[in-house]
Design a protein around this motif. Sequence first.
Motif, PDB file in Angstrom:
ATOM      1  N   LEU A  67       0.827  -1.212   0.000  1.00 34.43           N
ATOM      2  CA  LEU A  67       0.000   0.000   0.000  1.00 34.43           C
ATOM      3  C   LEU A  67       0.858   1.257   0.000  1.00 34.43           C
ATOM      4  O   LEU A  67       0.574   2.221  -0.719  1.00 34.43           O
ATOM      5  N   ALA A  68       1.935   1.251   0.813  1.00 31.76           N
ATOM      6  CA  ALA A  68       2.836   2.404   0.830  1.00 31.76           C
ATOM      7  C   ALA A  68       3.494   2.590  -0.535  1.00 31.76           C
ATOM      8  O   ALA A  68       3.606   3.716  -1.053  1.00 31.76           O
ATOM      9  N   GLY A  69       3.919   1.478  -1.133  1.00 29.60           N
ATOM     10  CA  GLY A  69       4.518   1.569  -2.468  1.00 29.60           C
ATOM     11  C   GLY A  69       3.523   2.053  -3.506  1.00 29.60           C
ATOM     12  O   GLY A  69       3.864   2.841  -4.400  1.00 29.60           O
ATOM     13  N   ALA A  70       2.242   1.622  -3.384  1.00 31.04           N
ATOM     14  CA  ALA A  70       1.220   2.051  -4.339  1.00 31.04           C
ATOM     15  C   ALA A  70       0.996   3.554  -4.254  1.00 31.04           C
ATOM     16  O   ALA A  70       0.820   4.226  -5.276  1.00 31.04           O
ATOM     17  N   VAL A  71       0.990   4.102  -3.028  1.00 32.94           N
ATOM     18  CA  VAL A  71       0.822   5.549  -2.865  1.00 32.94           C
ATOM     19  C   VAL A  71       1.973   6.291  -3.519  1.00 32.94           C
ATOM     20  O   VAL A  71       1.784   7.303  -4.215  1.00 32.94           O
ATOM     21  N   LEU A  72       3.207   5.798  -3.314  1.00 29.25           N
ATOM     22  CA  LEU A  72       4.379   6.450  -3.916  1.00 29.25           C
ATOM     23  C   LEU A  72       4.324   6.394  -5.437  1.00 29.25           C
ATOM     24  O   LEU A  72       4.537   7.405  -6.127  1.00 29.25           O
ATOM     25  N   ILE A  73       4.031   5.220  -5.986  1.00 28.50           N
ATOM     26  CA  ILE A  73       3.991   5.064  -7.445  1.00 28.50           C
ATOM     27  C   ILE A  73       2.845   5.881  -8.040  1.00 28.50           C
ATOM     28  O   ILE A  73       2.998   6.535  -9.084  1.00 28.50           O
ATOM     29  N   ALA A  74       1.672   5.886  -7.356  1.00 36.04           N
ATOM     30  CA  ALA A  74       0.537   6.671  -7.860  1.00 36.04           C
ATOM     31  C   ALA A  74       0.859   8.160  -7.834  1.00 36.04           C
ATOM     32  O   ALA A  74       0.467   8.906  -8.739  1.00 36.04           O
ATOM     33  N   SER A  75       1.580   8.613  -6.808  1.00 36.40           N
ATOM     34  CA  SER A  75       1.950  10.028  -6.739  1.00 36.40           C
ATOM     35  C   SER A  75       2.882  10.391  -7.889  1.00 36.40           C
ATOM     36  O   SER A  75       2.742  11.468  -8.506  1.00 36.40           O
ATOM     37  N   LEU A  76       3.835   9.509  -8.173  1.00 35.18           N
ATOM     38  CA  LEU A  76       4.727   9.737  -9.322  1.00 35.18           C
ATOM     39  C   LEU A  76       3.930   9.756 -10.624  1.00 35.18           C
ATOM     40  O   LEU A  76       4.125  10.636 -11.475  1.00 35.18           O
ATOM     41  N   HIS A  77       3.017   8.797 -10.766  1.00 37.22           N
ATOM     42  CA  HIS A  77       2.184   8.732 -11.971  1.00 37.22           C
ATOM     43  C   HIS A  77       1.334  10.001 -12.104  1.00 37.22           C
ATOM     44  O   HIS A  77       1.185  10.553 -13.201  1.00 37.22           O
ATOM     45  N   ALA A  78       0.770  10.485 -10.986  1.00 36.03           N
ATOM     46  CA  ALA A  78      -0.067  11.688 -11.022  1.00 36.03           C
ATOM     47  C   ALA A  78       0.734  12.900 -11.466  1.00 36.03           C
ATOM     48  O   ALA A  78       0.248  13.739 -12.239  1.00 36.03           O
ATOM     49  N   LEU A  79       1.980  12.999 -10.982  1.00 38.12           N
ATOM     50  CA  LEU A  79       2.823  14.131 -11.370  1.00 38.12           C
ATOM     51  C   LEU A  79       3.140  14.088 -12.862  1.00 38.12           C
ATOM     52  O   LEU A  79       3.055  15.099 -13.566  1.00 38.12           O
ATOM     53  N   ILE A  80       3.488  12.904 -13.354  1.00 35.27           N
ATOM     54  CA  ILE A  80       3.770  12.751 -14.794  1.00 35.27           C
ATOM     55  C   ILE A  80       2.517  13.067 -15.603  1.00 35.27           C
ATOM     56  O   ILE A  80       2.553  13.788 -16.615  1.00 35.27           O
ATOM     57  N   GLU A  81       1.387  12.540 -15.137  1.00 34.09           N
ATOM     58  CA  GLU A  81       0.123  12.730 -15.859  1.00 34.09           C
ATOM     59  C   GLU A  81      -0.272  14.204 -15.898  1.00 34.09           C
ATOM     60  O   GLU A  81      -0.836  14.688 -16.889  1.00 34.09           O
ATOM     61  N   PHE A  82       0.007  14.938 -14.836  1.00 33.82           N
ATOM     62  CA  PHE A  82      -0.328  16.361 -14.798  1.00 33.82           C
ATOM     63  C   PHE A  82       0.357  17.107 -15.939  1.00 33.82           C
ATOM     64  O   PHE A  82      -0.286  17.861 -16.679  1.00 33.82           O
ATOM     65  N   PHE A  83       1.649  16.906 -16.098  1.00 35.43           N
ATOM     66  CA  PHE A  83       2.387  17.657 -17.118  1.00 35.43           C
ATOM     67  C   PHE A  83       2.053  17.172 -18.533  1.00 35.43           C
ATOM     68  O   PHE A  83       1.945  17.987 -19.459  1.00 35.43           O
ATOM     69  N   LEU A  84       1.841  15.865 -18.706  1.00 35.98           N
ATOM     70  CA  LEU A  84       1.487  15.365 -20.033  1.00 35.98           C
ATOM     71  C   LEU A  84       0.077  15.818 -20.428  1.00 35.98           C
ATOM     72  O   LEU A  84      -0.159  16.176 -21.583  1.00 35.98           O
ATOM     73  N   THR A  85      -0.851  15.807 -19.474  1.00 34.99           N
ATOM     74  CA  THR A  85      -2.218  16.266 -19.770  1.00 34.99           C
ATOM     75  C   THR A  85      -2.229  17.761 -20.079  1.00 34.99           C
ATOM     76  O   THR A  85      -2.973  18.224 -20.950  1.00 34.99           O
ATOM     77  N   THR A  86      -1.417  18.525 -19.354  1.00 33.53           N
ATOM     78  CA  THR A  86      -1.306  19.960 -19.644  1.00 33.53           C
ATOM     79  C   THR A  86      -0.887  20.182 -21.097  1.00 33.53           C
ATOM     80  O   THR A  86      -1.436  21.047 -21.795  1.00 33.53           O
ATOM     81  N   LYS A  87       0.062  19.392 -21.549  1.00 32.38           N
ATOM     82  CA  LYS A  87       0.531  19.503 -22.938  1.00 32.38           C
ATOM     83  C   LYS A  87      -0.574  19.135 -23.921  1.00 32.38           C
ATOM     84  O   LYS A  87      -0.750  19.792 -24.960  1.00 32.38           O
ATOM     85  N   ALA A  88      -1.362  18.101 -23.591  1.00 30.91           N
ATOM     86  CA  ALA A  88      -2.436  17.666 -24.489  1.00 30.91           C
ATOM     87  C   ALA A  88      -3.560  18.689 -24.556  1.00 30.91           C
ATOM     88  O   ALA A  88      -4.265  18.795 -25.568  1.00 30.91           O
ATOM     89  N   CYS A  89      -3.758  19.462 -23.483  1.00 27.54           N
ATOM     90  CA  CYS A  89      -4.882  20.405 -23.420  1.00 27.54           C
ATOM     91  C   CYS A  89      -4.623  21.701 -24.189  1.00 27.54           C
ATOM     92  O   CYS A  89      -5.585  22.395 -24.546  1.00 27.54           O
ATOM     93  N   ARG A  90      -3.377  22.038 -24.437  1.00 27.01           N
ATOM     94  CA  ARG A  90      -3.074  23.356 -25.018  1.00 27.01           C
ATOM     95  C   ARG A  90      -3.692  23.585 -26.398  1.00 27.01           C
ATOM     96  O   ARG A  90      -4.250  24.660 -26.642  1.00 27.01           O
ATOM     97  N   PRO A  91      -3.621  22.620 -27.346  1.00 25.49           N
ATOM     98  CA  PRO A  91      -4.275  22.880 -28.640  1.00 25.49           C
ATOM     99  C   PRO A  91      -5.781  23.102 -28.508  1.00 25.49           C
ATOM    100  O   PRO A  91      -6.352  23.945 -29.191  1.00 25.49           O
TER     101      PRO A  91
END
Length: 498
Positions: free
Chosen positions: A137-161
Amino acid sequence: MYRSFLRQLWRYYVMGSAMAVGGVGTTFMLTTLRVSAQEGKWLIAILFTSAMVMATAEAIVFARDVAPIRRFFASQSPDPSLALAAFKQVQRFPLLAVRRILGPHLFGLSIPGAGLTALCIHYHILSLPYRYILYALAGAVLIASLHALIEFFLTTKACRPLLASLSAQIGPRTEQVPLSISLKTKLQLTVLFSSAFPVLLFSLATEIKWSMTDPNGAHWSYWPWAATILLFCIGFSIFLTRLLVEEIHEPVNVLLTHMKRAETEAYEPIAHNVYTDEFAELLRGFNHMIGAVHSRDQLNKQLLDSFITVLTAALDARDPYTAGHSLRVAHYARAIGEKLALPPEQLEVLYRSALLHDIGKIGIPDAVLLKEGKLSEEEFAWIKKHPVIGESILREIQPLEPVEPLLPGIRSHHERIDGKGYPDGLRGEDIPLFGRIIAVADAFDAMTSDRPYRKGMEIHQAAAILRQGKGTQWDEEMVEAFLQWMEETMPSTATAVS
């Protein structure tokens, strides 16, 4: 465009999952756990089942998040409110992606996974200690947090057009939409997490390794020391993050401050460029831009002044007997405005309005405008049209914005306080301020100026008429301000005025 947006989101989601879950998570699990082949198959089955639950939960939330955008693009004739709602939702989409990763994505995977693993341990299908579920569970929280951070910046890029397309349809109203997240917050969270994540992940992996090599728990004596090191690393990350954020936030704040001043036409360059990185170039570019905008603004004001002077000269050429009348009225009007303590920008607009107050007389026939002697009712009806004609002439100017503030004074300078004026029969304070001011200045100059068919009045006669007309024909405050100005600036006429 909507379908392209969805495809881009899907590609970035797969990319983020591959980096966070497939890369970091899988490496963490394979290099840390030691299980048999049979147990490995069970673990894979548990992961697959949990992933199905996660995908279902995440798809439901994603459909709800994307609904405002889908409604806009599905509409045959979308109204502006749909476009604005879609724009706001696209702007929030990176934050919604973080919420999905830390919500249905994390819990949809970890809760079923933890439950199924606990059942397998209970029925001796897996020979792992129960505490490994907590590690997972602790590892899942860490990995999900990393995934959320990556997803934030990639989604920001997808939203601009998509944001660019929607803002083109909405127009200036996009400026009213507040920012979803500030640069300062993004920097703080990103730098802090990227600094603390490796330490936390390494600490969790070390704990699992220790527990496997020392099942009796003798390694626990080392963890107070490890916790001290961990806290030191996190504290140092927070300190460095704050320094970096301040280093970036300060020049950004300087730029924002000067940009807000520029919105009010206060074209003030940044006096001290003390930066040694790319911000130095950015601030220099801003100063060049402000200089160019200020020069263009001054040029536009000169062009407007020249245009007003040409129109005034054209009127004077049309009616030589009134030559100089507009300049004198403008001078008197500005004097009244100064006595009323109007700000400089309003005084400038007042002066220009007074210069052009009679410009509508260009549209009056020569037989009426140049007639010497009393006008007939029909001829006077023509004269009464000149405020409306003047406003109509100036409304033809494009762009209208520079001259629009002049229109109320031009249209209303023949209105009376008692409502018997023209063209609209306005009463009291319903008459625009500039109209009430110009009315006094215009009347005084008309009474004191020589005409071919009569000699101008003496100042004391005109002052007496203004006083008699206070509260009926002219605004009392404007009359008093004008007469007070005359007493102060023309000492020789003080006795006559009073």
